[in-house]
Write a protein that holds these residues in place. Sequence first.
Motif, PDB file in Angstrom:
ATOM      1  N   ALA A  23     -45.303  10.834  21.928  1.00 44.75           N
ATOM      2  CA  ALA A  23     -45.404  10.341  20.555  1.00 44.75           C
ATOM      3  C   ALA A  23     -45.367   8.820  20.516  1.00 44.75           C
ATOM      4  O   ALA A  23     -44.518   8.189  21.144  1.00 44.75           O
ATOM      5  N   GLY A  24     -46.343   8.234  19.811  1.00 48.20           N
ATOM      6  CA  GLY A  24     -46.384   6.793  19.640  1.00 48.20           C
ATOM      7  C   GLY A  24     -47.025   6.014  20.764  1.00 48.20           C
ATOM      8  O   GLY A  24     -47.180   4.792  20.661  1.00 48.20           O
ATOM      9  N   GLU A  26     -49.718   4.199  23.100  1.00 51.57           N
ATOM     10  CA  GLU A  26     -51.004   3.567  22.823  1.00 51.57           C
ATOM     11  C   GLU A  26     -52.116   4.232  23.619  1.00 51.57           C
ATOM     12  O   GLU A  26     -51.992   4.429  24.822  1.00 51.57           O
ATOM     13  N   THR A  46     -53.835   8.462  15.682  1.00 52.98           N
ATOM     14  CA  THR A  46     -54.008   7.580  14.536  1.00 52.98           C
ATOM     15  C   THR A  46     -54.889   6.406  14.951  1.00 52.98           C
ATOM     16  O   THR A  46     -54.553   5.673  15.883  1.00 52.98           O
ATOM     17  N   THR A  73     -56.627   9.697  10.701  1.00 49.57           N
ATOM     18  CA  THR A  73     -56.007  10.590  11.671  1.00 49.57           C
ATOM     19  C   THR A  73     -57.079  11.488  12.273  1.00 49.57           C
ATOM     20  O   THR A  73     -57.799  12.180  11.546  1.00 49.57           O
ATOM     21  N   GLN A  97     -53.252   5.264  18.521  1.00 53.61           N
ATOM     22  CA  GLN A  97     -51.951   5.688  19.023  1.00 53.61           C
ATOM     23  C   GLN A  97     -51.818   7.194  18.899  1.00 53.61           C
ATOM     24  O   GLN A  97     -52.359   7.810  17.974  1.00 53.61           O
ATOM     25  N   SER A  99     -49.959  10.578  17.873  1.00 56.45           N
ATOM     26  CA  SER A  99     -49.177  10.850  16.674  1.00 56.45           C
ATOM     27  C   SER A  99     -47.680  10.756  16.969  1.00 56.45           C
ATOM     28  O   SER A  99     -47.223  11.031  18.077  1.00 56.45           O
ATOM     29  N   TRP A 100     -46.926  10.346  15.966  1.00 53.98           N
ATOM     30  CA  TRP A 100     -45.497  10.111  16.155  1.00 53.98           C
ATOM     31  C   TRP A 100     -44.683  11.391  16.223  1.00 53.98           C
ATOM     32  O   TRP A 100     -43.593  11.414  16.787  1.00 53.98           O
ATOM     33  N   ASP A 101     -45.214  12.474  15.675  1.00 47.26           N
ATOM     34  CA  ASP A 101     -44.398  13.687  15.622  1.00 47.26           C
ATOM     35  C   ASP A 101     -44.413  14.487  16.918  1.00 47.26           C
ATOM     36  O   ASP A 101     -43.382  14.995  17.356  1.00 47.26           O
ATOM     37  N   ARG A 102     -45.577  14.565  17.584  1.00 48.26           N
ATOM     38  CA  ARG A 102     -45.646  15.416  18.778  1.00 48.26           C
ATOM     39  C   ARG A 102     -46.528  14.860  19.884  1.00 48.26           C
ATOM     40  O   ARG A 102     -46.798  15.537  20.878  1.00 48.26           O
ATOM     41  N   GLY A 103     -47.028  13.649  19.741  1.00 49.61           N
ATOM     42  CA  GLY A 103     -47.899  13.106  20.767  1.00 49.61           C
ATOM     43  C   GLY A 103     -49.263  13.762  20.731  1.00 49.61           C
ATOM     44  O   GLY A 103     -49.665  14.331  19.720  1.00 49.61           O
ATOM     45  N   CYS A 104     -49.967  13.704  21.849  1.00 51.28           N
ATOM     46  CA  CYS A 104     -51.310  14.283  21.869  1.00 51.28           C
ATOM     47  C   CYS A 104     -51.753  14.541  23.300  1.00 51.28           C
ATOM     48  O   CYS A 104     -51.135  14.068  24.262  1.00 51.28           O
TER      49      CYS A 104
END
Length: 231
Positions: A23-24, A26, A46, A73, A97, A99-104
């Motif tokens: 999450a978050g 770059e 994002t 998004t 970046q 996503s902050w909740d669960r990454g990707c």
Amino acid sequence: FSDLPLDQHRQLAQCWRYEELPAGAEVCRAIDEVASFFIVVKGSVTVTQRRVRHAERARAAGAPGFGALLTTTVGAGRPFGHWALCADSFFYDYSAQASWDRGCALLRIDKADYMRILRRSVEKQCQDAVALLQGTPFFSNWTVPALTRLYFGLERRRFSPGEVVVAQGDPADFCFIVRSGSCHVLIEGSPDQRAERMVATLPAGALMGETGLFGDTGRRNATVRAAEHCE
């Protein structure tokens, strides 16, 4: 990629790199050298970039909206990163970046492989889309560079006969263009009648839903249903 021939699918399958990001994290920055094209496999990304400008005069410093940023998004199954590669940009023109909740999780293809396998197909699709947009009154005064940039923000969807594209009363958060096939526009009857009334048929090239974006209610004022297989 559904329109690509089988041999290109095989070439792509040998080139993709799979990676998971927390999450978050770059994915890329606007100051980084263009190196890859991406598809989101899980989670979301994002993406922050400059807004599309439809007139050359908007490029002048101080023009309304100059330098304004747009954040979108990109969810699972969606690509991003076409524009910088097709425009031969040296640096990314966006930042991304996880996503902050669960990454990707991403599939990444290097620039050289993208140019070798995908560029011609993407450019052909882009040229066809730009020609379609130019034939629509709403976009008729947009420049080709602006329409090209807009193309890479479009989402492509296919519908079967009878399938609802948008429903009356839904949030009006996007507009769309009928690329092929046709759609029926229907208005719901009064509460006691509960019957739909067809008011128009949208042919290929028709723009629909733009009025809802600027309306006071922010809701769809009609239902659009595919009359045949359409895109």
